[in-house]
Write an enzyme that holds these catalytic residues in place. Sequence first.
Site, PDB file in Angstrom:
ATOM      1  N   LYS A   1       0.873  -1.168   0.000  1.00  0.00           N
ATOM      2  CA  LYS A   1       0.000   0.000   0.000  1.00  0.00           C
ATOM      3  C   LYS A   1       0.913   1.222   0.000  1.00  0.00           C
ATOM      4  O   LYS A   1       1.589   1.508   0.987  1.00  0.00           O
ATOM      5  CB  LYS A   1      -0.905   0.015   1.239  1.00  0.00           C
ATOM      6  CG  LYS A   1      -1.651   1.342   1.385  1.00  0.00           C
ATOM      7  CD  LYS A   1      -2.599   1.388   2.545  1.00  0.00           C
ATOM      8  CE  LYS A   1      -2.971   2.837   2.835  1.00  0.00           C
ATOM      9  NZ  LYS A   1      -3.995   2.980   3.879  1.00  0.00           N
TER      10      LYS A   1
ATOM     11  N   GLY B   1      -8.743   8.703   8.835  1.00  0.00           N
ATOM     12  CA  GLY B   1      -9.148   8.784  10.239  1.00  0.00           C
ATOM     13  C   GLY B   1     -10.240   9.797  10.525  1.00  0.00           C
ATOM     14  O   GLY B   1     -10.617   9.992  11.680  1.00  0.00           O
TER      15      GLY B   1
ATOM     16  N   ALA C   1      -9.766   4.979   3.227  1.00  0.00           N
ATOM     17  CA  ALA C   1      -9.802   6.131   4.140  1.00  0.00           C
ATOM     18  C   ALA C   1     -11.111   6.902   4.066  1.00  0.00           C
ATOM     19  O   ALA C   1     -11.695   7.059   2.998  1.00  0.00           O
ATOM     20  CB  ALA C   1      -8.651   7.099   3.902  1.00  0.00           C
ATOM     21  N   GLY C   2     -11.539   7.354   5.224  1.00  0.00           N
ATOM     22  CA  GLY C   2     -12.716   8.209   5.317  1.00  0.00           C
ATOM     23  C   GLY C   2     -13.954   7.541   5.872  1.00  0.00           C
ATOM     24  O   GLY C   2     -14.880   8.221   6.306  1.00  0.00           O
TER      25      GLY C   2
ATOM     26  N   ASN D   1      -9.380   1.365   8.786  1.00  0.00           N
ATOM     27  CA  ASN D   1      -8.721   1.007  10.044  1.00  0.00           C
ATOM     28  C   ASN D   1      -9.428   1.675  11.215  1.00  0.00           C
ATOM     29  O   ASN D   1     -10.068   1.022  12.035  1.00  0.00           O
ATOM     30  CB  ASN D   1      -7.239   1.423   9.979  1.00  0.00           C
ATOM     31  CG  ASN D   1      -6.450   0.964  11.201  1.00  0.00           C
ATOM     32  OD1 ASN D   1      -6.983   0.438  12.167  1.00  0.00           O
ATOM     33  ND2 ASN D   1      -5.153   1.142  11.166  1.00  0.00           N
ATOM     34  N   THR D   2      -9.372   3.029  11.257  1.00  0.00           N
ATOM     35  CA  THR D   2      -9.888   3.750  12.414  1.00  0.00           C
ATOM     36  C   THR D   2     -11.365   3.478  12.688  1.00  0.00           C
ATOM     37  O   THR D   2     -11.768   3.373  13.850  1.00  0.00           O
ATOM     38  CB  THR D   2      -9.672   5.271  12.212  1.00  0.00           C
ATOM     39  OG1 THR D   2      -8.311   5.476  11.832  1.00  0.00           O
ATOM     40  CG2 THR D   2      -9.957   6.051  13.481  1.00  0.00           C
TER      41      THR D   2
END
Lengths: 261, 66
Positions: free
Chosen positions: A100, A161, A187-188, A209-210
Amino acid sequence: MYDTSLWLGGKEFKSRLIVGTGKYPSFENMREAIEASGAEMVTVAVRRVSLPGQGESSLLDYIDTQRYVLLPNTAGCYTADEAVRTCYLAREAGLGSLVKLEVIGDSRTLFPDVIGLLEATRTLSREGFSVLPYTNDDPIMAKKLEDAGAAAVMPLGAPIGSGLGIRNPYNIKLILEAVTVPVIVDAGVGTASDAAIAMELGADGVLMNTAIAGAKDPVAMATAMKLAVEAGRLAFKAGRIGKKLYATASSPIEGVPEWTS
Amino acid sequence: MVVVVNGEPMDLPEGLTIADLLARLKVRREYTAVALNREVTPKSLYSESILRDGDKVEIVRPMGGG
């Protein structure tokens, strides 16, 4: 409903959800959440070992590397050169050649430096890596990355995040039209509906992830994300109805009994 | 001689190899990688890569990330 698999770097994935390994309350919780997510690939960062290295609990004690494909990232790299060197390190560490790629342009937004990203994508693709670049939601750049050899493109839905969801669904649609390699929204995502929206648009996968690790109950959120990705994918394959401004009756117009006296 | 390992200056004996350094620092070999002066050192060369004064060594491993 029949569905094809997602292929990345010569590997087949039944799950279209890729999850991160950062920011969990504990390694045990992370292991359980990954399991619940149904993901078959997990991202990892490449960082200095703490010294002396004795007795330190390691991330990979909690991830079955026979079962999960590792996707090393180049998070924290601000130049193409740093990102390329990090990928070489990851490969030498035995983390494989699927990477990545992140070349960050600014620490406040963590938006990609797409010029560096393009350069690093070209270099790494030439060196035999399967490059998955984290990019902005720009169809022109997505096409350039594909031409530079990217194995997939990973446009952001919103800043890393941030949990703001898919801020520009129309651009994601345009990216899907612009490239033939898989498109993974990276992301997002904040909650399950965001993941479903990405998949409903036709994205080939979602990376997060977050949204999972930062939830009050990461394991429950991982389950929700698994279902959302599956639901969104199914809805996309099923083909949604068109949007109209006015109502269209669902029940027959003929044969309505008359009650007037 | 002084070698900077992961940003930390260390006073080390002359003639030390990367393999010796890893053993000395008790670093697990599995899933780690080493860069010497910005260049990745293949594992097969650890025991013949002799460190010199002023060298910069990075020893990395996978950690949690997104």
